[in-house]
Design an enzyme around this catalytic site. Structure first.
Site, mmCIF file in Angstrom:
data_model
loop_
_atom_site.group_PDB
_atom_site.id
_atom_site.type_symbol
_atom_site.label_atom_id
_atom_site.label_comp_id
_atom_site.label_asym_id
_atom_site.label_seq_id
_atom_site.Cartn_x
_atom_site.Cartn_y
_atom_site.Cartn_z
ATOM 1 C CB ALA A 32 -0.910 0.001 1.224
ATOM 2 C CB THR A 36 -0.686 12.904 -0.453
ATOM 3 O OG1 THR A 36 0.042 12.879 0.779
ATOM 4 C CG2 THR A 36 -1.480 11.616 -0.574
ATOM 5 C CE1 TYR A 97 5.788 6.734 -1.737
ATOM 6 C CE2 TYR A 97 8.055 7.473 -2.017
ATOM 7 C CZ TYR A 97 7.073 6.523 -2.224
ATOM 8 O OH TYR A 97 7.368 5.372 -2.911
ATOM 9 N N PRO A 127 12.530 -0.309 -3.748
ATOM 10 C CG PRO A 127 10.474 -0.830 -4.660
ATOM 11 C CD PRO A 127 11.126 -0.459 -3.372
#
Length: 205
Positions: A32, A36, A97, A127
Protein backbone atom coordinates in the site's frame (compact mmCIF):
# COMPACT_ATOMS: atom_id res chain seq x y z
CA UNK A 1 -5.26 -12.28 -1.91
CA UNK A 2 -5.09 -8.60 -2.76
CA UNK A 3 -6.87 -5.90 -0.78
CA UNK A 4 -7.12 -2.14 -0.87
CA UNK A 5 -6.33 -0.74 2.55
CA UNK A 6 -7.88 2.34 4.05
CA UNK A 7 -7.26 3.73 7.52
CA UNK A 8 -9.87 3.13 10.19
CA UNK A 9 -11.46 5.93 12.20
CA UNK A 10 -9.19 8.48 13.80
CA UNK A 11 -10.45 8.03 17.36
CA UNK A 12 -8.46 6.25 20.05
CA UNK A 13 -11.16 3.53 20.27
CA UNK A 14 -11.08 2.61 16.56
CA UNK A 15 -11.85 -1.13 16.28
CA UNK A 16 -9.33 -3.63 14.97
CA UNK A 17 -12.00 -6.07 13.82
CA UNK A 18 -13.37 -3.96 10.98
CA UNK A 19 -11.10 -5.79 8.53
CA UNK A 20 -12.46 -8.81 6.66
CA UNK A 21 -11.47 -12.32 7.69
CA UNK A 22 -8.38 -13.06 5.60
CA UNK A 23 -8.16 -16.70 6.59
CA UNK A 24 -4.70 -18.29 6.94
CA UNK A 25 -2.03 -16.08 5.38
CA UNK A 26 1.38 -17.61 4.70
CA UNK A 27 2.98 -14.49 3.19
CA UNK A 28 1.93 -10.88 3.57
CA UNK A 29 3.25 -8.40 1.00
CA UNK A 30 2.53 -4.84 2.13
CA UNK A 31 2.46 -2.71 -1.00
CA UNK A 32 0.00 0.00 0.00
CA UNK A 33 1.47 3.36 -0.98
CA UNK A 34 0.30 6.88 -1.54
CA UNK A 35 2.33 9.95 -2.42
CA UNK A 36 0.31 13.04 -1.61
CA UNK A 37 1.37 16.54 -2.45
CA UNK A 38 4.65 18.09 -3.36
CA UNK A 39 6.48 20.81 -1.48
CA UNK A 40 9.40 21.61 0.77
CA UNK A 41 9.17 20.51 4.40
CA UNK A 42 8.80 24.06 5.70
CA UNK A 43 5.73 24.72 3.52
CA UNK A 44 4.10 21.26 3.43
CA UNK A 45 0.47 21.50 4.54
CA UNK A 46 -0.87 19.27 7.31
CA UNK A 47 -3.67 17.69 5.30
CA UNK A 48 -1.31 16.51 2.57
CA UNK A 49 1.11 15.31 5.25
CA UNK A 50 -1.47 13.12 6.98
CA UNK A 51 -2.77 11.25 3.94
CA UNK A 52 0.47 9.35 3.31
CA UNK A 53 0.97 7.93 6.84
CA UNK A 54 -2.71 6.98 7.03
CA UNK A 55 -2.25 4.60 4.10
CA UNK A 56 1.47 3.81 3.95
CA UNK A 57 2.00 3.22 7.66
CA UNK A 58 -1.30 2.76 9.48
CA UNK A 59 -2.99 0.81 6.69
CA UNK A 60 0.01 -1.46 6.26
CA UNK A 61 0.29 -2.03 10.01
CA UNK A 62 -3.39 -2.90 10.47
CA UNK A 63 -3.23 -5.70 7.90
CA UNK A 64 0.15 -6.85 9.20
CA UNK A 65 -1.25 -7.11 12.72
CA UNK A 66 -4.12 -9.28 11.53
CA UNK A 67 -1.79 -11.59 9.59
CA UNK A 68 0.73 -11.94 12.41
CA UNK A 69 -1.68 -13.55 14.84
CA UNK A 70 -2.24 -16.60 12.64
CA UNK A 71 1.41 -16.77 11.61
CA UNK A 72 2.48 -16.91 15.25
CA UNK A 73 -0.06 -19.65 16.01
CA UNK A 74 1.18 -21.74 13.08
CA UNK A 75 4.85 -21.01 13.75
CA UNK A 76 5.63 -19.82 10.24
CA UNK A 77 5.10 -16.87 7.96
CA UNK A 78 6.67 -14.31 5.66
CA UNK A 79 6.25 -10.55 5.83
CA UNK A 80 7.54 -8.43 2.96
CA UNK A 81 6.99 -4.67 3.00
CA UNK A 82 7.62 -2.45 0.01
CA UNK A 83 9.59 0.55 1.22
CA UNK A 84 11.60 2.79 -1.11
CA UNK A 85 15.04 4.28 -1.57
CA UNK A 86 13.28 7.49 -0.51
CA UNK A 87 13.18 5.98 2.98
CA UNK A 88 16.96 5.77 3.24
CA UNK A 89 18.04 8.66 1.02
CA UNK A 90 15.16 11.12 1.32
CA UNK A 91 13.20 12.65 -1.54
CA UNK A 92 13.11 16.42 -1.91
CA UNK A 93 9.58 17.85 -2.16
CA UNK A 94 8.03 14.62 -0.83
CA UNK A 95 8.74 14.73 2.90
CA UNK A 96 5.57 12.86 3.87
CA UNK A 97 6.13 9.98 1.44
CA UNK A 98 9.81 9.63 2.33
CA UNK A 99 9.04 9.66 6.05
CA UNK A 100 6.49 6.87 5.75
CA UNK A 101 8.85 4.74 3.70
CA UNK A 102 11.51 5.15 6.39
CA UNK A 103 8.88 4.16 8.95
CA UNK A 104 8.25 0.89 7.12
CA UNK A 105 11.90 0.01 7.62
CA UNK A 106 11.53 0.45 11.37
CA UNK A 107 8.36 -1.65 11.23
CA UNK A 108 10.17 -4.49 9.44
CA UNK A 109 13.12 -4.43 11.82
CA UNK A 110 10.84 -4.53 14.87
CA UNK A 111 8.57 -7.29 13.58
CA UNK A 112 11.60 -9.36 12.57
CA UNK A 113 13.14 -9.03 16.04
CA UNK A 114 9.88 -9.86 17.82
CA UNK A 115 9.20 -12.99 15.74
CA UNK A 116 12.65 -14.35 14.99
CA UNK A 117 11.98 -17.40 17.22
CA UNK A 118 8.49 -17.94 15.81
CA UNK A 119 9.45 -19.08 12.32
CA UNK A 120 8.42 -15.73 10.87
CA UNK A 121 10.64 -13.49 8.79
CA UNK A 122 10.06 -9.83 8.01
CA UNK A 123 12.01 -8.01 5.31
CA UNK A 124 11.71 -4.98 3.06
CA UNK A 125 12.26 -4.33 -0.63
CA UNK A 126 13.41 -0.81 -1.51
CA UNK A 127 12.69 0.00 -5.17
CA UNK A 128 14.26 2.93 -6.91
CA UNK A 129 12.64 4.72 -9.85
CA UNK A 130 10.57 1.96 -11.39
CA UNK A 131 8.84 1.78 -14.77
CA UNK A 132 5.43 1.78 -13.11
CA UNK A 133 2.29 3.27 -14.60
CA UNK A 134 2.73 6.32 -12.38
CA UNK A 135 6.30 7.00 -13.46
CA UNK A 136 5.60 6.34 -17.14
CA UNK A 137 2.68 8.76 -17.04
CA UNK A 138 4.93 11.64 -15.98
CA UNK A 139 5.72 14.30 -18.60
CA UNK A 140 8.50 13.23 -20.95
CA UNK A 141 10.82 15.99 -19.79
CA UNK A 142 10.49 14.76 -16.19
CA UNK A 143 11.22 11.20 -17.26
CA UNK A 144 14.23 12.39 -19.24
CA UNK A 145 15.56 14.29 -16.24
CA UNK A 146 15.37 11.16 -14.12
CA UNK A 147 16.86 8.95 -16.82
CA UNK A 148 19.82 11.32 -16.97
CA UNK A 149 20.60 10.30 -13.39
CA UNK A 150 20.07 6.54 -13.81
CA UNK A 151 22.87 4.32 -15.02
CA UNK A 152 20.56 1.55 -16.22
CA UNK A 153 17.25 3.27 -16.84
CA UNK A 154 14.09 2.70 -14.85
CA UNK A 155 13.83 -0.51 -12.84
CA UNK A 156 11.67 -3.20 -14.42
CA UNK A 157 8.72 -4.12 -12.14
CA UNK A 158 9.63 -7.78 -12.67
CA UNK A 159 12.90 -7.13 -10.84
CA UNK A 160 10.93 -5.90 -7.83
CA UNK A 161 8.71 -8.97 -8.01
CA UNK A 162 11.77 -11.24 -8.02
CA UNK A 163 13.01 -9.67 -4.79
CA UNK A 164 9.61 -10.06 -3.16
CA UNK A 165 9.36 -13.68 -4.33
CA UNK A 166 12.68 -14.50 -2.69
CA UNK A 167 11.76 -12.98 0.67
CA UNK A 168 8.39 -14.78 0.57
CA UNK A 169 9.92 -18.15 -0.30
CA UNK A 170 11.05 -21.04 1.95
CA UNK A 171 14.63 -20.21 0.89
CA UNK A 172 14.51 -17.01 2.95
CA UNK A 173 13.89 -18.74 6.26
CA UNK A 174 17.29 -17.61 7.59
CA UNK A 175 17.00 -14.03 6.30
CA UNK A 176 15.13 -11.88 8.84
CA UNK A 177 15.12 -8.09 9.10
CA UNK A 178 16.94 -7.33 5.87
CA UNK A 179 16.60 -4.55 3.28
CA UNK A 180 16.97 -5.29 -0.42
CA UNK A 181 17.59 -2.23 -2.58
CA UNK A 182 16.62 -2.65 -6.23
CA UNK A 183 17.44 0.62 -7.98
CA UNK A 184 19.66 -0.23 -10.93
CA UNK A 185 22.72 1.17 -9.18
CA UNK A 186 21.38 4.65 -8.44
CA UNK A 187 22.31 4.52 -4.75
CA UNK A 188 25.79 3.26 -5.67
CA UNK A 189 26.47 6.30 -7.83
CA UNK A 190 24.71 8.86 -5.61
CA UNK A 191 26.77 12.02 -5.29
CA UNK A 192 28.92 11.36 -8.35
CA UNK A 193 28.81 13.43 -11.50
CA UNK A 194 25.77 12.68 -13.58
CA UNK A 195 25.07 12.82 -17.26
CA UNK A 196 22.85 15.42 -18.80
CA UNK A 197 19.24 14.31 -19.39
CA UNK A 198 18.88 12.22 -22.53
CA UNK A 199 16.29 12.50 -25.22
CA UNK A 200 14.68 9.29 -26.48
CA UNK A 201 16.21 7.17 -23.70
CA UNK A 202 16.53 3.50 -24.33
CA UNK A 203 16.41 2.39 -20.71
CA UNK A 204 12.70 2.92 -19.99
CA UNK A 205 10.39 -0.02 -20.44
Amino acid sequence: MQRRVRPSGTGAQSPRNDLPDFGPIDAYVGNAARATGFGAAHTFDQESWQRAPDVNLTGTFRVLQECLAGMRQRGSGRVVLISSTAGTQGMPAQVSYATTKAGLIGMVKTVAAENVRKGITANAVLPGMTASSGVLSMPSEVQDAWLGRLSNGFVDPDDIADGVAFFASPSAGMVPGQLLTIDGGMSSTRGRSRRAPRRNPGGAR
